[in-house]
Design a protein around this motif. Sequence first.
Motif, mmCIF file in Angstrom:
data_model
loop_
_atom_site.group_PDB
_atom_site.id
_atom_site.type_symbol
_atom_site.label_atom_id
_atom_site.label_comp_id
_atom_site.label_asym_id
_atom_site.label_seq_id
_atom_site.Cartn_x
_atom_site.Cartn_y
_atom_site.Cartn_z
ATOM 1 N N GLU A 47 54.470 29.159 39.953
ATOM 2 C CA GLU A 47 53.119 29.506 40.419
ATOM 3 C C GLU A 47 52.866 31.014 40.463
ATOM 4 O O GLU A 47 51.770 31.476 40.200
ATOM 5 C CB GLU A 47 52.891 28.916 41.821
ATOM 6 N N GLU A 48 53.901 31.789 40.828
ATOM 7 C CA GLU A 48 53.698 33.232 40.999
ATOM 8 C C GLU A 48 54.049 34.027 39.742
ATOM 9 O O GLU A 48 53.901 35.248 39.713
ATOM 10 C CB GLU A 48 54.534 33.748 42.178
ATOM 11 N N ARG A 83 53.358 40.491 45.027
ATOM 12 C CA ARG A 83 52.149 40.451 44.179
ATOM 13 C C ARG A 83 51.742 41.855 43.736
ATOM 14 O O ARG A 83 51.334 42.067 42.592
ATOM 15 C CB ARG A 83 51.019 39.747 44.932
ATOM 16 N N PHE A 118 57.613 28.072 43.323
ATOM 17 C CA PHE A 118 57.179 29.462 43.523
ATOM 18 C C PHE A 118 57.311 30.260 42.216
ATOM 19 O O PHE A 118 56.420 31.018 41.844
ATOM 20 C CB PHE A 118 58.048 30.090 44.627
ATOM 21 N N LEU A 129 55.245 38.805 50.588
ATOM 22 C CA LEU A 129 54.402 38.157 49.575
ATOM 23 C C LEU A 129 53.394 39.163 49.000
ATOM 24 O O LEU A 129 53.180 39.232 47.787
ATOM 25 C CB LEU A 129 53.684 36.964 50.199
ATOM 26 N N VAL A 185 57.088 34.658 38.534
ATOM 27 C CA VAL A 185 58.243 35.522 38.798
ATOM 28 C C VAL A 185 59.514 34.772 38.395
ATOM 29 O O VAL A 185 59.500 33.549 38.261
ATOM 30 C CB VAL A 185 58.321 35.912 40.305
ATOM 31 N N ARG A 214 54.111 42.921 40.927
ATOM 32 C CA ARG A 214 53.789 42.207 39.688
ATOM 33 C C ARG A 214 52.522 42.809 39.069
ATOM 34 O O ARG A 214 52.477 43.099 37.877
ATOM 35 C CB ARG A 214 53.589 40.723 40.015
ATOM 36 N N ASP A 215 51.522 43.061 39.919
ATOM 37 C CA ASP A 215 50.265 43.597 39.396
ATOM 38 C C ASP A 215 50.421 45.031 38.897
ATOM 39 O O ASP A 215 49.690 45.475 38.013
ATOM 40 C CB ASP A 215 49.158 43.508 40.466
#
Length: 345
Positions: A197-198, A163, A194, A159, A200, A166-167
């Motif tokens: 919310e994320e 993140r 998911f 997880l 992706v 993605r960042d």
Amino acid sequence: MASASLSTTSDVTPHPRFEDSHGRVIHDLRVSVTDRCNYKCVYCRTGEAGAQYPELGIDEYLRLIRLFVSLGITKVRLTGGEPLLRRGIVELVQELAQLRTITGEPLELALTTNGHLLDSLAGQLKTAGLNRVTVSMDAVDAATFERITRVEGSFSAVLRGVRAARDAGLTPLKINCVLLRGFNDDQIEGFARFAREEGVVVRFIEFMPLEEGRLWTPEIVVTLKEITKRIGNWMPLVELPARDAGETARRYTFADGVGEIGVIAPVSQAFCGACSRVRLTSDGKIRTCLFSQVEHDLYGRMRAGADDAELLEYIVRTVQEKEARHHIGEPGFLKPSRSMVHIGG
Ligand code: SAM
């Protein structure tokens, strides 16, 4: 030089087309840089076998990839085993980012990872020139995830990796989930949530007979039809148009336009007719299909002193032999000699 066996397009300025005997243009190269993995996913590995094949030097992968690119490859995906275990992976990306396709464009550079080490490497990979990562995740709850990977703490590590990627801008970030009936198909709706919310793209992949053990049956495969029906019951889906003819995923968004999911259905809706891929294993063998019964020893020729022209000739000849399609589920189907982790997924 190898171009003798390449056909040309009818463009104003003809350029060689790298294609097989079925007329499929090959532009996607998957390179395994190790068959070691730090996870022992229960549907992939028996837990007993370790690495089975040697690795080439980073400079050797680079020489071979360069040859493929000179023939028409436009996209390179690094994989394994677990590619982030491979020393020199960032340097390899850095070198690949300098290469140009035959039309002078930068390569499309992607990497498939289990994400365990991504938290610390995402920024470096982005800076080195990687465009995108795909992270494999087969559950969205920690207990199920760790039961699958057989590694404690794996869920929180992945997880963090997702993140961080993605960042760092390794986007669109895709999450690949292999579904097995009665095993992790209870995660389908959780993954849809998911994705939203994320931020992706979640892609479900039908399970193929490529595991180290013998788990695969037609009944264990959760098909595209079932997946979209289940998610559609949770929240209506809207199918998105394919971006190109070779697209392997059927893509959907939700009725409110937030989020994207996809389904890759090599079993129930095979896409061999549009396959544009060829693979290089960690020990330098060409595989023209995941289900090939034969491998082509490119590295053996290189080590024996073949020059670039000879290697190019060999690659072109090998690609000509690419299989028309796989035969999953048909009588007489033979599992390939290598499982997914040793081929490079
Ligand atoms: N370690 C990296 C990872 O986890 O993504 C790369 C290698 S892994 C073998 C590549 C992908 O193959 C993973 O998404 C994994 O879930 C998938 N995979 C493994 N066995 C499979 C099978 N039998 N059918 C479909 N996908 C499979």
